[in-house]
Motif scaffolding. Structure first.
Motif: not given
Length: 216
Positions: A111-135
């Protein structure tokens, strides 16, 4: 369905990467065009009749330049939505491959692949975390490419500037800002365009790294 129950098969990500790069290029170009129109507004100066939004629910008719800015802004918003869909499609493909390569579940729920971009506070680091986890799951032991941090830093500038990626002002209020203080608008626009360029490099770098470990 429990996403830990099924291990996805490896699938090529180069096609989704090309689509994401195309979307990012279009979105970056749209934001650059928006900046050009803001400069045009600043150079033209505010009409004697005042700003388009004159308060208390009153709006004067737009002149030709202001009307064209509305069109540029609306087109840019549509291209950003297209870019978001293509980028998230790439993220999903990369995320599934990373899971297949590592045999480990992703750090963040789907769910965070979508929601992490729009949820306040979470959107400050979750998207980068998803990308870093993939790498990290695609290339264990390899350092996170610097371009990921460059992309994220520029993205945050555009996000928190209040006039870039997210802002509460209407288009007419943005026009008024361009007349009286275009510098802040341009700085935010520059950050967004820079983030798009860095994202293009990031998509290519991470896709190439993952495919090197897939062996194709």
């Amino acid at each position: 369905m429990n996403e830990n129950a099924v291990r996805p098969a490896l699938r090529p990500a180069r096609g989704s990467a090309r689509l994401a790069v195309a979307g990012l290029g279009l979105a970056g170009a749209a934001w650059a065009l928006r900046a050009v129109w803001q400069v045009r507004l600043a150079m033209a100066g505010e009409p004697a009749s005042g700003p388009p939004d004159q308060g208390e629910g009153r709006h004067r008719p737009l002149n030709a330049l202001e009307n064209s800015y509305h069109l540029v802004s609306a087109a840019g918003d549509l291209l950003v939505l297209l870019c978001a869909a293509l980028f998230i499609g790439w993220l999903w493909r990369m995320r599934d491959n990373a899971r297949a390569l590592s045999g480990e579940p992703p750090r963040y729920a789907g769910i965070w692949v979508y929601a992490s971009w729009i949820v306040p506070i979470v959107n400050l680091w979750f998207p980068r975390g998803i990308v870093a986890d993939i790498h990290h799951k695609s290339a264990p032991g390899q350092k996170l490419p610097a371009v990921v941090n460059v992309w994220w830093a520029l993205w945050l500038v555009g996000l928190v500037a209040g006039v870039g990626l997210t802002y509460d002002d209407s288009t007419d209020e943005i026009i008024a800002r361009a007349y009286h203080g275009v510098t802040g608008l341009l700085l935010a626009d520059l950050a967004v365009v820079g983030a798009a360029v860095a994202a293009v490099l990031m998509v290519r770098t991470l896709t190439d790294t993952q495919h090197a470990h897939i062996g194709d």
